[in-house]
Design an enzyme around this catalytic site. Structure first.
Site, PDB file in Angstrom:
ATOM      1  N   LYS A 113       0.809  -1.209   0.000  1.00 40.21           N
ATOM      2  CA  LYS A 113       0.000   0.000   0.000  1.00 40.21           C
ATOM      3  C   LYS A 113       0.853   1.275   0.000  1.00 40.21           C
ATOM      4  O   LYS A 113       0.421   2.314  -0.476  1.00 40.21           O
ATOM      5  CB  LYS A 113      -0.933   0.026   1.209  1.00 40.21           C
ATOM      6  CG  LYS A 113      -1.844  -1.186   1.367  1.00 40.21           C
ATOM      7  CD  LYS A 113      -2.904  -1.256   0.293  1.00 40.21           C
ATOM      8  CE  LYS A 113      -4.050  -2.195   0.616  1.00 40.21           C
ATOM      9  NZ  LYS A 113      -3.713  -3.628   0.594  1.00 40.21           N
TER      10      LYS A 113
HETATM   11  C1  LIG Z   1      -4.410  -4.720   0.199  1.00 35.19           C
HETATM   12  C2  LIG Z   1      -3.644  -5.966   0.111  1.00 35.19           C
HETATM   13  C3  LIG Z   1      -3.924  -6.920  -0.862  1.00 35.19           C
HETATM   14  C4  LIG Z   1      -5.074  -6.770  -1.848  1.00 35.19           C
HETATM   15  O1  LIG Z   1      -4.852  -5.744  -2.771  1.00 35.19           O
HETATM   16  P1  LIG Z   1      -6.065  -5.125  -3.615  1.00 35.19           P
HETATM   17  O2  LIG Z   1      -5.496  -4.000  -4.364  1.00 35.19           O
HETATM   18  O3  LIG Z   1      -7.071  -4.692  -2.600  1.00 35.19           O
HETATM   19  O4  LIG Z   1      -6.591  -6.221  -4.472  1.00 35.19           O
HETATM   20  C5  LIG Z   1      -3.126  -8.056  -0.930  1.00 35.19           C
HETATM   21  N1  LIG Z   1      -2.117  -8.240  -0.046  1.00 35.19           N
HETATM   22  C6  LIG Z   1      -1.827  -7.341   0.909  1.00 35.19           C
HETATM   23  C7  LIG Z   1      -0.722  -7.637   1.852  1.00 35.19           C
HETATM   24  C8  LIG Z   1      -2.565  -6.178   1.019  1.00 35.19           C
HETATM   25  O5  LIG Z   1      -2.271  -5.286   1.975  1.00 35.19           O
END
Ligand SMILES: *Cc1c(COP(=O)(O)O)cnc(C)c1O
Length: 496
Positions: A113
């Site tokens: 993120k």
């Molecule tokens: C948010 C997240 C995901 C999923 O990603 P999206 O963009 O919501 O599909 C997968 N793995 C981790 C560790 C995340 O923080």
């Protein structure tokens, strides 16, 4: 380039407007009015550049109302060596001749993120300045664990922007929770809700669509916005690393210019994988996008049958950031596949009313040209962590392991696949140690971090190592229907 709603509202906004606004007035998501085309020369020109320089060539394709100086400023302040513990920003590791791991978790909160949320605050700040706006922004965030912390880190102490995060009290890992409730910064607020991620996300969507409430706020110069991947400014920076991964493989001669490769993405809200779809539409030579889920496998079913059905049990898994039944960004994909906002709107209304919808065969065929999907159980996920560690001495977190497992199920022999690694294994220490058959029931989180360090020899990320001594500042827990009251309280307390 202008932006309009997937549900037809033709607001015709500039990118800076769409980024400030987050969600369209009719409840749809903003999409760009066209997707530019790049060629192989463009890709080749990225090879010898740094991540920051690559970003500066890709972002202007969509941020056409930003000046070069503005984009440079945003990039230079986001992807710094101070914030990322690897100079490559997102290094790519080779496991064998067909499997590569793109590590997207070297930012301050150890999850992918950060790749978007380190730059989003700069996009927003710049956008407000461009509009000569005197508004104060209140960013509301629903999190399945990682977005919350990454958004808090990105927005902390940014002038005239406030941020309030809602997380499922029992739906995140200990480390994730500690990361959030110890957050410093004058402009932040963190609240646990009695419910799951979907409840938090739905609760916030309701507030974003509450026109009377928003008009009330307008009088006080307060605008609500979102840092979830429904915001275009969140999705856009994720396109960069698909290009960067491809050009890194070119640079190390693992692939030839123009050669098609596939990506495998552990998926929840469909933001990460959708950025891959945009990269493909732009012209990056991508073969397949593999969509990997845990036992909340609503997307697996959708991609295989065309039926999206959220009416099912919600499972709490060891990959909690993917414990999601309503994947918001699918709406953008449906728009790009059909270019029919009336149809998208009707699907979303049906989803709202009945909890499910079915796309027609024509769209399903189009969808399957690019996407393939499968899922992995918790058991399979653990076995995968162990297997990969024993075979390659490579330690992955639970989300990445879901993708690795699905990759074995779906990819073809000799097909080159880049697996997107979305979190550091240290973020899910408990489950990772368990997968390695190391017994640490009763051990504290910090003993477990040390233990994992002993085994893996990987550095413990700075942001996790020092959590131990921090004050737990935020202890409020609310019912899912009380979210709006918490928002009002926050506005009062912080005198926004
Ligand atoms: C948010 C997240 C995901 C999923 O990603 P999206 O963009 O919501 O599909 C997968 N793995 C981790 C560790 C995340 O923080």
């Amino acid at each position: 380039m202008k932006y309009f709603s997937t549900r037809g509202d033709n607001e015709n906004l500039t990118s800076s407007n769409a980024i400030i606004k987050g969600l369209a007035t009719d409840g749809g998501l903003f999409v760009p009015s066209y997707i530019p085309a790049i060629d192989l020369n463009f890709i080749e020109s990225l090879v010898d550049l740094s991540y920051r320089e690559r970003a500066k060539k890709i972002l202007p394709l969509f941020l056409t109302d930003f000046t070069k100086e503005e984009i440079d400023f945003c990039v230079d302040n986001a992807y710094t060596e101070e914030k990322f513990d690897d100079n490559a920003i997102c290094p790519i590791k080779k496991l064998n001749d067909e499997t590569y791991i793109l590590e997207l978790w070297h930012g301050p909160t150890s999850a992918f993120k950060d790749m978007a949320l380190q730059i989003l605050p700069h996009f927003i700040k710049t956008s407000l300045k461009k509009q000569n706006s005197k508004e104060k922004l209140l960013i509301l965030v629903a999190t399945s664990g990682d977005t919350g912390k990454a958004a808090l880190e990105g927005f902390k102490n940014v002038e005239d922007i406030f941020i309030q995060v809602f997380y499922p009290t029992d739906g995140v890992s200990n480390i994730q929770k500690l990361q959030m409730i110890t957050q410093e910064g004058e402009n932040v607020s963190v609240i646990g809700i009695l419910g799951n991620f979907d409840d938090a996300q739905q609760g916030l969507k309701k507030i974003f669509n509450d026109e009377p409430f928003k008009n009330e706020l307008k009088k006080e110069n307060i605008t609500l916005s979102s840092a979830n991947s429904i915001n275009w400014g969140r999705l856009l920076p994720q396109i960069i690393y698909y290009f960067s991964a491809y050009t890194d493989l070119l640079k190390t001669k693992e692939i030839k210019l123009g050669e098609k490769i596939s990506f495998n993405v552990p998926t929840g809200n469909f933001g990460n994988i959708l950025a891959g779809y945009y990269a493909k539409k732009l012209g990056l030579p991508i073969n397949k996008l593999y969509c990997s889920s845990n036992s909340n496998n609503v997307l697996t079913e959708f991609i295989n049958t065309g039926i999206y059905n959220r009416n099912r049990d919600f499972h709490k898994t060891i990959s909690p950031s993917m414990d999601i039944l309503i994947s918001s960004n699918l709406e953008r994909l449906l728009y790009h596949l059909t270019e029919d906002t009336t149809l998208v709107k009707s699907y979303m209304e049906t989803l709202n009313k009945k909890g499910k919808y079915k796309i027609n065969d024509e769209i399903l065929t189009l969808l399957k040209e690019t996407f393939k999907a499968s899922s992995a159980s918790d058991m399979e996920t653990k076995e995968t962590i162990k297997e990969v560690f024993e075979k390659f001495s490579y330690l992955m977190d639970t989300h990445t392991a879901v993708a690795y497992n699905v990759n074995k199920k779906l990819s073809k022999d000799k097909e080159k696949v880049v697996i997107l690694s979305t979190a550091s294994p240290y973020k899910f220490t408990n489950s990772v140690l368990d997968a390695l058959d190391i017994d640490c029931i009763d051990a504290s989180d910090f003993v477990m971090l040390e233990k994992l360090h002993e085994i893996s020899q990987l550095d413990i990320p700075k942001g996790l190592k020092n959590l131990d001594g921090k004050n737990k500042i935020y202890n409020t827990i609310c019912k899912k229907d009380d979210i709006i009251n918490e928002v009002k309280k926050n506005i009062e307390e912080k005198s926004i």
